[in-house]
Design a protein around this motif. Structure first.
Motif, PDB file in Angstrom:
ATOM      1  N   UNK A 141      -5.395 -14.220  27.704  1.00 25.81           N
ATOM      2  CA  UNK A 141      -4.948 -12.845  27.450  1.00 25.81           C
ATOM      3  C   UNK A 141      -3.865 -12.446  28.446  1.00 25.81           C
ATOM      4  N   UNK A 142      -4.101 -12.724  29.736  1.00 19.85           N
ATOM      5  CA  UNK A 142      -3.166 -12.291  30.775  1.00 19.85           C
ATOM      6  C   UNK A 142      -1.885 -13.108  30.796  1.00 19.85           C
ATOM      7  N   UNK A 143      -2.007 -14.430  30.678  1.00 19.34           N
ATOM      8  CA  UNK A 143      -0.887 -15.314  30.997  1.00 19.34           C
ATOM      9  C   UNK A 143      -0.240 -15.990  29.802  1.00 19.34           C
ATOM     10  N   UNK A 144      -0.784 -15.782  28.616  1.00 20.81           N
ATOM     11  CA  UNK A 144      -0.172 -16.357  27.419  1.00 20.81           C
ATOM     12  C   UNK A 144       0.179 -15.267  26.409  1.00 20.81           C
ATOM     13  N   UNK A 145      -0.816 -14.488  25.999  1.00 17.95           N
ATOM     14  CA  UNK A 145      -0.584 -13.487  24.960  1.00 17.95           C
ATOM     15  C   UNK A 145       0.237 -12.306  25.467  1.00 17.95           C
TER      16      UNK A 145
END
Length: 685
Positions: A141-145
């Motif tokens: 969630x934090x580092x890709x999306x």
């Protein structure tokens, strides 16, 4: 006598084939620099390179405990870009699961959801390599999306002008947050959108601290501050102060910045101040305590339901609404509910008066017919205010007619108390002297006038009620005049961009004032004026909708493939980007309180920002977690641990295109004793 020499001890050396044995292969490694010893990667212990010692160590309690911990948290192997189609489907499924968690529930739910999906669809190839649990889901969630949606937003904004809507709030952990919403014209979506940008934690709550956080956010997202044309705020002095307010500080660096005070806040304050010293205090007491009477007692609700259903032939009553200080004009629907059930409530409190002093006090107010007249008057006035308020809150409202809405509201309030010929044009209501043009026989509205004759009140009592209602109306009209936007001339100029006006022939050059306010150069203003007079000679299709008209004008091309109205279109979409209220940021704070609640009060800023950002972008683009198409590079990044920051990794400050290594890498769980040997290099997103 000769003694036999002592036999030399045999030194067993480490053997590589031991690592392939089932009992040793997961934890046995050679010790660098000493070939007579082995090393246990689980216990971090040195062992003699002897089978008997290795087997004895494998039976120890400490080793078995380490085995049990690590066996339940297997290392996740991510394959390179040449992975099979089934693995890509698994990565896509993981991305969709992460989107679902972001939009609908807490991250902890993924623990069971992943296993449930694998059991429910055992024949699906997408579930073969599905490995998504709480730690991985959080990092995805934090580092890709979140970087993906951020990159899409920055691309959508491009180099065009934009406005910001800002406000302060305190979350459940008592951290002061500055909420920032960006408003711009989206050529991709073909509409004006208000999109969440960031929640910035404030070091200090003064104007300097707010400006510092705001400029830091713009720099982080790579937005040019000189492209900002509008700033939407509430009426707090820290925002709008003429000496050291946020707007004043920003105005020094951005000369053409336009301040738009939230009209919804202004109307709320106008009604609140008008009622302070004009209407009886027992009216507000009646509205608040009627709600409190039923809010915490099931017994009282059931007793009232029986009375209401008996009187109304089994029909159930509507719920009494609460007057909320943080919601704009929530008193209006509460007044409507009480008036709709006046007789039933009077009877109920009459039966309850012997049980409680509050019920006795409420019954005396309900029994007083003057209270009923006051509420009827409030309902008629607040209904006009509520209609205007909905126009400002609505994201689909025509922003070019906001000044007309304000003037219409002010006219409806003034017409009750002013002489018929006091104002010649609608604009006269903006500056008219209320006290000098009061009507000696004011009209208090049809509801009030029709019901006053049905009461048993004396003529003197009715005159007193009328006098107080007139005072309320006068005070409200003055408050609205005082709180009108100081730069309403900008709103007036914006109204000329409406298709009804712009397609007329023989127009004046007043549009140049708007272009000058927005910082256009003299040469650009000449082009705008030329296009302003020529646009009426083209036959347009979408003349009934402002947004569709300017989208069509933006797409227009002549025979040479050139847009003849490029500068005028840029002026129009820049003007449409000016904020009309703070409703967008208030909705973000509502989402913030849902995401970071009492059960998740330790949620850190990066995850909170990521969840709110993704939710908002899905809403803005009218997409859902199940139908949003993730790009192939985002799906590939889900299987790369270069995108994960399990331990002591800095958060990214810029958002670039996702890029991953093609090497086979692995990501492990965040247990300290397991993570000591694992590092993640080339962290960028």
């Amino acid at each position: 006598m000769e003694f036999p020499s002592k036999k030399k001890n045999y030194a067993q050396k480490y053997r590589k084939e031991w690592e392939s044995h089932d009992e040793f292969k997961s934890w046995l490694k050679p010790l660098p620099g000493d070939d007579t010893k082995a090393f246990c990667t689980y216990c971090k212990a040195e062992l003699l390179a002897k089978l008997v010692d290795l087997r004895r160590h494998a039976e120890t309690k400490k080793h078995k405990q380490k085995m049990q911990v690590i066996s339940g948290n297997q290392i996740l192997q991510f394959k390179p870009d040449s992975e099979k189609i089934s693995n890509l489907k698994s990565r896509k499924a993981e991305g969709m699961l992460a989107l679902y968690i972001t939009e609908h529930s807490s991250v902890s739910c993924i623990e069971h959801l992943t296993d449930l999906v694998k059991l429910a669809f055992p024949d699906s190839k997408a579930t073969d390599d599905l490995k998504m649990h709480r730690t991985k889901c959080t990092e995805v969630i934090k580092n890709v999306l979140a970087p993906h949606f951020t990159e899409e937003l920055i691309k959508d904004i491009g180099q065009q002008k934009y406005s910001l809507i800002i406000d302060e709030s305190t979350d459940i952990s008592t951290s002061k947050q500055l909420g920032i919403v960006i408003r711009y014209f989206s050529r991709k979506l073909k509409k004006v959108v208000s999109s969440f940008l960031a929640l910035e934690q404030l070091e200090t709550s003064d104007a300097v601290g707010i400006v510092k956080a705001l400029l830091s956010c713009l720099q982080k997202y790579g937005l040019n501050k000189n492209k900002m044309i509008g700033l939407g705020t509430d009426n707090a002095s820290v925002m709008t102060g003429i000496n050291n307010g946020v707007y004043k500080i920003l105005k020094n660096d951005i000369p053409n910045l336009i301040l738009i005070r939230c009209t919804c806040h202004s109307l709320q304050l106008a009604v609140s101040h008008a009622s302070e010293h004009t209407l009886p205090r027992n009216i507000e007491f009646l509205i608040r305590e009627t709600y409190n009477w039923f809010a915490h007692s099931t017994k009282r609700k059931n007793e009232y339901h029986e009375i209401y259903e008996t009187i109304n032939c089994g029909e159930a009553p509507l719920k009494i609404l609460q007057v909320c200080d943080t919601r704009w004009l929530s008193i209006e629907p509460a007044v409507q509910r009480i008036l709709a059930q006046w007789k039933e409530l009077t009877l109920h409190f009459g039966l309850m008066r012997d049980r409680c002093y509050t019920a006795d006090l409420l019954y005396s107010i309900y029994k007083d017919e003057s209270s009923y007249l006051y509420l009827l008057f409030l309902k008629s006035v607040l209904n006009d205010v509520q209609i205007a308020l909905k126009s400002f809150e609505s994201e689909s409202a025509n922003p070019l007619k906001l000044l007309n809405v304000l003037i219409t509201l002010l006219r409806s309030v003034c017409n009750r108390i002013l002489l018929p010929n006091a104002a010649i044009t609608d604009k006269d209501f903006l500056n008219i002297d209320i006290d000098r043009h009061l009507n000696p026989v004011p009209y208090m509205g049809y509801l009030f006038e029709s019901e006053q004759g049905k009461t048993s009140l004396t003529a003197d009592t009715i005159l007193v009620i009328k006098r107080r209602c007139i005072e309320f109306n006068v005070k409200l009209a003055k408050e609205i005049q005082q709180r009108l936007p100081t730069n309403y001339n900008v709103l007036e100029s914006m109204s000329k961009l409406d298709p009804e006006i712009i397609l007329r022939q023989g127009k004046d050059n007043s549009i140049s004032e708007l272009a000058k306010e927005l910082g256009y150069t003299a040469s650009d203003i000449d082009k705008i004026l030329n296009q302003w007079h020529n646009i009426c000679f083209v036959q347009w299709k979408n003349t009934n909708d402002v947004i569709k008209f300017w989208v069509e004008a933006d797409d227009y091309r002549n025979a040479a493939g050139i847009n003849d109205f490029a500068e005028l279109v840029d002026l129009a979409i820049s003007s449409l980007s000016l904020p009309q209220s703070n409703a967008g940021i208030e909705r973000i704070f509502s989402v913030m309180n849902i995401v970071k609640n009492k059960l998740r009060n330790k949620m850190a800023g990066p995850l909170l920002n990521a969840i709110i950002f993704i939710r908002n972008r899905l809403k803005v683009t009218d997409a859902k977690c199940y139908n949003y198409e993730l790009p192939s590079d985002v799906i590939a990044a889900i299987g790369k641990n270069t995108k994960y920051t399990f331990k002591n990794q800095p958060q990214a400050t810029t958002f670039a295109s996702t890029s991953t290594s093609s090497a086979v890498v692995s990501a492990s769980v965040n247990y300290d004793d397991v993570m000591e040997d694992i590092t993640f290099d080339n962290l960028e997103f």
